[in-house]
Design an enzyme around this catalytic site. Structure first.
Site, PDB file in Angstrom:
ATOM      1  N   LYS A 105       0.821  -1.216   0.000  1.00  0.00           N
ATOM      2  CA  LYS A 105       0.000   0.000   0.000  1.00  0.00           C
ATOM      3  C   LYS A 105       0.858   1.271   0.000  1.00  0.00           C
ATOM      4  CE  LYS A 105      -4.036  -2.178   1.937  1.00  0.00           C
ATOM      5  NZ  LYS A 105      -4.645  -2.312   0.610  1.00  0.00           N
ATOM      6  N   GLY A 106       1.921   1.262   0.807  1.00  0.00           N
ATOM      7  CA  GLY A 106       2.771   2.450   0.894  1.00  0.00           C
ATOM      8  C   GLY A 106       3.500   2.710  -0.413  1.00  0.00           C
ATOM      9  N   ASN A 136       2.724   1.692  -3.432  1.00  0.00           N
ATOM     10  CA  ASN A 136       1.787   2.112  -4.489  1.00  0.00           C
ATOM     11  C   ASN A 136       1.470   3.603  -4.352  1.00  0.00           C
ATOM     12  OD1 ASN A 136       1.684  -0.563  -5.309  1.00  0.00           O
ATOM     13  ND2 ASN A 136      -0.199  -1.011  -4.176  1.00  0.00           N
ATOM     14  N   ASP A 186      -5.239   2.729  -3.184  1.00  0.00           N
ATOM     15  CA  ASP A 186      -3.961   3.407  -2.882  1.00  0.00           C
ATOM     16  C   ASP A 186      -3.768   4.586  -3.836  1.00  0.00           C
ATOM     17  OD1 ASP A 186      -3.676   1.170  -1.273  1.00  0.00           O
ATOM     18  OD2 ASP A 186      -2.430   0.104  -2.729  1.00  0.00           O
ATOM     19  N   ASN A 230     -10.682  10.237  -8.645  1.00  0.00           N
ATOM     20  CA  ASN A 230     -11.495   9.230  -9.349  1.00  0.00           C
ATOM     21  C   ASN A 230     -10.913   8.953 -10.733  1.00  0.00           C
ATOM     22  OD1 ASN A 230     -13.507   8.627  -7.474  1.00  0.00           O
ATOM     23  ND2 ASN A 230     -14.924  10.175  -8.223  1.00  0.00           N
TER      24      ASN A 230
END
Ligand code: ATP
Ligand code: RIB
Length: 310
Positions: free
Chosen positions: A42-43, A45, A254, A278
């Protein structure tokens, strides 16, 4: 203006298998069409998203002193990420995520945290010496490191942005202190509040409940192909997603929250920043993989021009 964003979070190598459908318990599926190893976590990305959108991104994490760690580090360097606060841990391997992706793009992820779990409070304290304009956090590293990053940021009056994943029922949310944006996805919102944000009314109920649990200027719930739900403590607004064929949603969340942070830090209002987030996430879901799917600023702006905000 270029902002310096400090990401204190996780790094993994993702082992990704794509298949028509995932196996049931006791079943073996042999029709896996492809597999690949791609940078993820996650980090990482989010750090790649910041770098591709033009920020000066500083990444604080730990990698193992192994081949996977070498590979990830060289990717971050090529992306222009500041890696001076990435420590190599001789005792534990680099984090690894096993990811199964079905035909419709939905994913299931199992994370072996490895070196991510070895991130310490002193690691974070060192990283805060980079004078960031914003600190960006997620919940894929030890809680004490995440909470220390928030605390050090508050001491220096640096704004804090939190992507509230992965879902952690026992995370002490109230200890994060003041945040600019707190951004969970649907699963996380449900885990923290017990309310499934499956429609506008329930999004509002979940957001109101979250606002009693965290101190955030904006709560932005990621609601998948429906887009994002913004709540400022008084008013709410839904910013619809941009319709694209979903190939792989891995890292959509992410990419979304990092892009939201980027555009917000550029001075945009929350609705415009959410719309552009988005756009960034829609480009991401239309491509395979985590890191591989993340767009550049030029791509996001071109996509936004083709899909004007309604
Ligand atoms: P992941 O865990 O897969 O990285 P997530 O569950 O954290 O993602 P989602 O809510 O699924 O987050 O998606 C994040 C954002 O990505 C959404 O707010 C939306 O902007 C965009 N998005 C997700 N799915 C789609 C889709 N099918 N079409 C267009 N945009 C999408
Ligand atoms: O959000 C997607 C990420 O979650 C993957 O890249 C995987 O590594 C896990 O951290």
């Amino acid at each position: 203006m270029k902002k310096r964003i400090l990401v204190v979070s996780s790094a993994n190598l993702d082992f990704v298998q794509r298949m028509r459908r995932v196996p049931r318990a006791g079943e073996t599926v042999t029709e896996s069409a492809t597999y690949s190893y791609v940078p993820g976590g996650k980090g990482a990305n989010s750090a790649v998203t910041f770098a591709r959108l033009g920020d000066d991104c500083v990444f604080c994490t730990r990698l193992g002193a192994d081949g996977n760690g070498n590979r990830l580090l060289s990717v971050y360097e090529k992306e222009g990420i500041d890696t001076r606060f990435i420590l190599r841990d001789k005792k534990v391997p680099t984090g690894l995520a096993s990811i199964l992706v079905e035909e419709d793009g939905a994913n299931r992820i199992i994370v072996y945290p490895g070196a991510n779990n070895a991130i310490t409070v002193p690691d974070v304290e060192d990283a805060l010496t980079c004078y960031p304009d914003a600190v960006y956090l997620q919940f894929e590293i030890p809680d004490k490191a995440t909470l220390a990053a928030a605390r050090f940021a508050h001491e220096k009056n640096i704004p804090v942005f939190v992507d509230a994943g992965p879902a952690r029922v026992d995370f002490p949310l109230s200890e994060l202190g003041r945040m600019e944006i707190f951004s969970p996805n649907e699963t996380e919102a449900k885990v923290y509040t017990g309310i499934d944000p499956n429609g506008a009314d329930n999004c509002l109920r979940a957001a109101i409940k979250l606002s009693t649990m965290v101190d955030a200027k904006y709560i932005v719930i990621k609601i998948g192909s429906r887009g994002a739900f913004i709540y400022d403590g008084k008013y709410y607004h839904i910013v619809p997603a941009i319709s694209v064929p979903a190939v792989d949603t891995t890292a959509a969340g992410d990419t979304f929250t990092a892009a939201l942070t980027h555009f917000y830090m550029q001075g945009m209002d929350i609705e415009r920043a959410t719309y552009l987030a988005n756009c960034a996430a829609a480009i991401g879901v239309s491509r395979e993989g985590a890191y591989t799917s993340i767009p550049t600023l030029k791509e996001v702006l071109a996509f936004a021009e083709e899909h004007p905000q309604r």
